[in-house]
Design an enzyme around this catalytic site. Sequence first.
Site, PDB file in Angstrom:
ATOM      1  CG  ASP A  32      -1.677  -1.275   1.452  1.00  0.00           C
ATOM      2  OD1 ASP A  32      -2.077  -1.894   0.463  1.00  0.00           O
ATOM      3  OD2 ASP A  32      -1.867  -1.656   2.623  1.00  0.00           O
ATOM      4  CD  GLU A 239      -8.912  -2.690  -0.762  1.00  0.00           C
ATOM      5  OE1 GLU A 239      -9.419  -2.782   0.373  1.00  0.00           O
ATOM      6  OE2 GLU A 239      -8.126  -3.552  -1.209  1.00  0.00           O
TER       7      GLU A 239
HETATM    8  O1  FUB Z   1      -3.132  -3.603   3.546  1.00  0.00           O
HETATM    9  C1  FUB Z   1      -4.409  -3.842   4.084  1.00  0.00           C
HETATM   10  C2  FUB Z   1      -5.453  -3.518   3.089  1.00  0.00           C
HETATM   11  O2  FUB Z   1      -5.261  -4.304   1.926  1.00  0.00           O
HETATM   12  C3  FUB Z   1      -5.417  -2.095   2.592  1.00  0.00           C
HETATM   13  O3  FUB Z   1      -5.938  -1.162   3.482  1.00  0.00           O
HETATM   14  C4  FUB Z   1      -6.162  -2.272   1.342  1.00  0.00           C
HETATM   15  O4  FUB Z   1      -6.117  -1.194   0.471  1.00  0.00           O
HETATM   16  C5  FUB Z   1      -5.540  -3.521   0.779  1.00  0.00           C
HETATM   17  O5  FUB Z   1      -4.338  -3.262   0.115  1.00  0.00           O
END
Ligand code: FUB
Length: 340
Positions: A32, A239
């Site tokens: 991320d 997301e």
């Molecule tokens: O890294 C945890 C979660 O997985 C992140 O918050 C999301 O965007 C995904 O990458």
Amino acid sequence: HDLHLRRQGNTLDQLKAHAISPPLVTHIYTADPSAHVFEGRLYIYPSHDIDGGAPFDDEGGHFRMEDYHVLRMDSPEGEATDCGVALHVNDVPWAAQQMWAPDAAHRDGRYYLYFPAKDGQGMFRIGVAVADRPEGPFTAEPEPIEGTYSIDPAVYEDDDGAHYLYFGGIWGGQLQKYRDNRFDAAHEEPTGDAPALGPRVGRLDTGMIRLAEPTREIVILDEHGQPLRADDHARRFFEGPWLHKYQGRYYLSYSTGDTHLLCYAIGDSPYGPFTYAGVILKPVVGWTTHHSICAFGGQWYLFYHDALLSGGVTHLRSVKCTPLHMEPDGSIRTIDPYGA
Ligand code: FUB
């Protein structure tokens, strides 16, 4: 262990051989990546992946991260330096677990780390921590930012100095439980022809630790000017929102989650609406895909992650960087992380 190769007929070794970029660091797992240029150097704010021993579940309970390490690079081609622990969950009074994807911002000589974590009730909130240096150490505010929820904060600084906080993620990220900023456990992700859920955006006040206004939902339109439909899983927001500006227009990019794409949409305001414009990155090894876009020395770069180094373990990822081609017509050239 969870192998999501999504490339029929390709072994991990073949994908490794064709990977367009190596991990920025290999001594820890990172994911991320949110990249910024501070003091003339690149600072990358990733999640710090660990194997916390939690069983896999649909809520992402196996993503059990506890702290953040900031990475620094003199240039995108250079070595990445791990600046050490910038913030630990034990030092965040309101947070209990799951320090997921963070971002950072700078204003008036201070640096702000924005991060999601679950509180004692299992609800994701977004917190902020403050430092005098880009790499920290950061001191967390005692409470999460009022009016925030869900995951994946990203802060965009506009040309006039205003900062906008974007956030949101569905399924394990809990965004589907909210409508008009109100929680209801009965809410689920919309289905069928209903409009898809969008990420949230709100302007930060000049102190950077609270919102200046209630957040609003961002609408992503299709080519007919209609909101993307909830069942359009190849294009709808899942997301990882990110904002950048190119040729005076705002670009919202994000992950489509269960279709494993990074997509983008273009608009004329930081609040949107944005019109869907295409795919930035084809699926990587691992279930999640998450990125940032940052210019350095007149060139655009995509920061992303995959799970190749861990052999495909979906919660043990590595951040990577590759040039991103913004075309003169405003479109973004699609990248295949394992060659054409
Ligand atoms: O890294 C945890 C979660 O997985 C992140 O918050 C999301 O965007 C995904 O990458």
